[in-house]
Scaffold this active site. Structure first.
Site, PDB file in Angstrom:
ATOM      1  CG  HIS A 265      -1.695  -1.171   1.534  1.00  0.00           C
ATOM      2  ND1 HIS A 265      -2.464  -1.843   0.624  1.00  0.00           N
ATOM      3  CD2 HIS A 265      -1.799  -1.872   2.689  1.00  0.00           C
ATOM      4  CE1 HIS A 265      -3.005  -2.895   1.205  1.00  0.00           C
ATOM      5  NE2 HIS A 265      -2.619  -2.941   2.450  1.00  0.00           N
ATOM      6  CG  ASP A 316      -4.718  -6.447   2.178  1.00  0.00           C
ATOM      7  OD1 ASP A 316      -4.700  -6.902   3.333  1.00  0.00           O
ATOM      8  OD2 ASP A 316      -4.624  -5.223   1.936  1.00  0.00           O
TER       9      ASP A 316
HETATM   10  C1  NGQ Z   1      -4.033  -5.076   8.631  1.00  0.00           C
HETATM   11  N1  NGQ Z   1      -4.947  -4.229   6.603  1.00  0.00           N
HETATM   12  O1  NGQ Z   1      -3.011  -5.107   9.309  1.00  0.00           O
HETATM   13  O2  NGQ Z   1      -4.801  -6.038   8.552  1.00  0.00           O
HETATM   14  C2  NGQ Z   1      -4.330  -3.835   7.835  1.00  0.00           C
HETATM   15  C3  NGQ Z   1      -5.232  -2.930   8.605  1.00  0.00           C
HETATM   16  C4  NGQ Z   1      -3.762  -1.367   9.932  1.00  0.00           C
HETATM   17  C5  NGQ Z   1      -4.850  -3.450   5.539  1.00  0.00           C
HETATM   18  N2  NGQ Z   1      -4.130  -2.387   5.647  1.00  0.00           N
HETATM   19  C6  NGQ Z   1      -4.742  -2.499   9.944  1.00  0.00           C
HETATM   20  N3  NGQ Z   1      -5.458  -3.730   4.441  1.00  0.00           N
HETATM   21  O3  NGQ Z   1      -3.195  -1.023   8.902  1.00  0.00           O
HETATM   22  O4  NGQ Z   1      -3.574  -0.811  11.027  1.00  0.00           O
HETATM   23 ZN    ZN Z   2      -2.152  -5.739   5.063  1.00  0.00          ZN
END
Ligand code: NGQ
Ligand code: ZN
Length: 442
Positions: A265, A316
């Site tokens: 990302h 993801d």
């Molecule tokens: C995660 N997921 O770690 O699962 C992350 C969200 C975050 C994505 N970024 C949580 N898609 O970034 O704090």
């Molecule tokens: Zn992630």
């Protein structure tokens, strides 16, 4: 022992060739490749393509699909989705984690992924205490991948903080938290049973000193290093307020970012960050369907590729488990943005090489010395019937979701034959048990 296959057609580099002889050694690597061959060999009726490395997965989120798709009164955004996700993961047992991951990995195989980088941050029990074996949940991921037969790069995650500036983790994050020493022990333990990479969760979740310790570990294991970097605009603003720079710029200034790195990302980059990212040889980890689902923003893919950047794709949050759907979205979003068509060439081969680089897996092409991670597409399937040459690949990517994937080989071993995965029934039954139990607790 070597096995010789004669494929009706195969994707070699960027083009489809016919009558390709592929020799696979008993160690699972490709020994030789010869197009336009006629030697006697096991015939493969269909198109053989390299399987896609999935460079970013949070397996447990597969079981959350459909639970976060209705806004509350105050609307909904990434951070509210994350609260739902935190509440969901609080009820998962080790058996659940394994059952969900195995189901996910089978689904991925059936659609053309052959390996996965599991960005794994569930380490502790629901109350935040350590399991008797602190590597319990990592071992469950390894077991799930072995049962499914998918290639695995396990990325144990270092998660220490809740925000830039070192704020302590919140209650919802207690299953993730490890000290850097505990993290080093975890890596030592799991590296005995899986290929590993190092994953500081994000610049929010580690201090600069903790990040340095993670990088030192990556050097010790000569392992890839993955980090979530700039997914949300709030994250960019918070990073500037804390460190005086945007997240990608901050990381490039303070860490030896290069070809061993995968920046997941890198959505919000300015032109200077984009160029530096392309120049340093790191892989941009693009998870288009999840980024769309979460309302993140749009990565500047076309200029990045024009500048020589490399990318791979990841499932993801696993609301979509098809590599071709991922690629289709990657392309369609740019078409919608520009009102033009066919803006990016060679999406599939680019995702193969960037993905293999990010996983540290010697795969991603049908060439001598590479692992035999292969997918056979049924060219008689309605999706592909009547197509020939390079148009076969286009027909796969740009048609509906009926999948022509017929057989799948991972490191020389068939794990899907005739559209069937040999553990499908058992894995599916365990997944259904988990889903029913979770439903009763939610
Ligand atoms: C995660 N997921 O770690 O699962 C992350 C969200 C975050 C994505 N970024 C949580 N898609 O970034 O704090
Ligand atoms: Zn992630």
């Amino acid at each position: 022992m070597r096995t010789r296959y004669l494929a009706q057609a195969a994707l070699l580099d960027r083009h489809i060739e016919s009558d390709v002889l592929i020799e696979v050694g008993s160690d699972g690597t490709i020994l030789s490749v010869c197009p336009h061959a006629s030697e006697p060999a096991a015939h493969i009726a269909g198109l053989v393509v390299p399987g896609v490395p999935n460079l970013h997965s949070h397996a447990f989120q597969r079981a959350m699909a459909g639970l976060a798709e209705r806004a509350g009164l105050g609307g909904d955004d990434f951070w509210q989705w994350r609260d739902v996700m935190y509440r969901f993961l609080a009820i998962l047992t080790p058996d659940d984690v394994q059952a969900i991951a195995a189901q996910l990995y089978v689904e991925c195989l059936l659609q053309g992924y052959t390996s996965v980088a599991e960005f794994h941050y569930l380490h502790n029990a629901a109350d935040g205490s350590r399991y008797a074996d602190p590597a319990e949940l990592s071992h469950r991921i390894v077991a799930a991948a072995q049962c499914a037969g998918i290639g695995l790069t396990l990325l144990p995650v270092l998660y220490c903080r809740s925000q830039f500036g070192g704020a302590p983790p919140t209650g919802g994050q207690r299953r993730f938290v490890l000290s850097p020493d505990g993290y080093a022990d975890l890596c030592a333990s799991v590296s005995r049973s899986a290929a590993i990479g190092i994953a500081p969760h994000s610049l929010r979740a580690v201090t600069p000193d903790e990040l340095r310790q993670a990088i030192a570990l990556a050097d010790r294991y000569a392992a890839p290093i993955h980090i979530h970097v700039a997914e949300q605009e709030k994250e960019v603003a918070d990073c500037i307020a804390w460190g005086g720079a945007r997240p990608v710029a901050w990381l490039l200034d303070h860490a030896p970012v290069g070809a061993r790195w995968c920046l997941v990302h890198a959505t919000h980059v300015d032109a200077a960050e984009r160029q530096r990212l392309a120049d340093c040889g790191a892989v941009a980890g693009l998870c288009q369907t999840t980024e769309a689902n979460l309302g993140d923003g749009i990565f500047p893919l076309r200029p990045f590729l024009a500048e020589g950047g490399r990318f791979g794709i990841g499932s993801d949050a696993n609301t979509c488990t098809s590599p071709v759907e991922e690629l289709r979205w990657l392309d369609y979003i740019r078409r919608l943005e520009t009102r033009r068509r066919n803006l990016v060439d060679d999406l599939y081969p680019r995702a193969l090489s960037g993905g293999a680089q990010a996983l540290g897996r010697n795969a991603g092409s049908i060439a001598p010395g590479k692992l035999a991670d292969l997918v056979v597409l049924d060219t008689a399937h309605p999706t592909l019937v009547g197509r020939t040459g390079d148009r076969l690949l286009d027909a796969w990517i740009y048609s509906s979701n009926g999948t022509p994937v017929r057989d799948v080989m991972v490191a020389g071993r068939w794990v899907v034959r005739d559209g069937h995965h040999h553990e499908w029934q058992t894995i599916g039954a365990a997944f259904a048990r988990t889903m029913h139990r979770l439903a009763s607790e939610l």
